[in-house]
Design a protein around this motif. Structure first.
Motif: not given
Length: 132
Positions: A17-19, A24, A46, A48, A52, A55-56, A73
């Motif tokens: 999981p990344v934020d 992260g 991630h 939403k 977002t 992060v992507r 997502l």
């Protein structure tokens, strides 16, 4: 050689999981190392929210041409939360491990572990690696 084989069996399918936080992305670096060493399949998730797209793009720039990965997502509705959505993915995806940052983008810098990491560690059905 046997120990490498054993470790590779433990880490076949890894959820990250990344934020957008520094911790992260450190967790993501560890997952990349596992993928290179043991052939782990990485799924980056991630939930939403604000940022977002950033992060992507960050995930893509950090992983492009390094390892194969899947980016998902997730969406937390009004009756759910970020940890719940990650835990649902863990259960549904039959992952061998989850690697996540100890704390995310919260304002309080004094926390050693954030609420999401704590909830995942306490409720995960699989191995949890928390990166500081």
């Amino acid at each position: 050689m046997e120990s490498s084989y054993r470790v590779s069996f433990w880490l076949r399918k890894v959820l990250v999981p990344v934020d957008g936080s520094e911790n992260g992305f450190r967790a993501l670096e560890l997952a990349v190392d596992f993928a290179k060493r043991y052939g782990s399949k990485i799924t980056v998730v991630h939930v939403k929210g604000e940022g977002t797209d950033e992060v992507r793009k960050s995930v893509q720039s950090k992983l492009e041409r390094k390892v194969d990965y899947e980016f998902k997502l997730l969406e937390a509705g009004t009756d759910s939360s970020v940890p719940n959505e990650i835990l649902k993915e863990l259960y549904d995806g039959s992952y061998d491990a989850v690697i996540l940052g100890a704390r995310g983008t919260s304002i309080n810098q004094e926390l050693n572990i954030g609420s999401t990491a704590l909830a995942i560690a306490a409720n995960s059905p699989t191995t949890v690696i928390i990166v500081r």
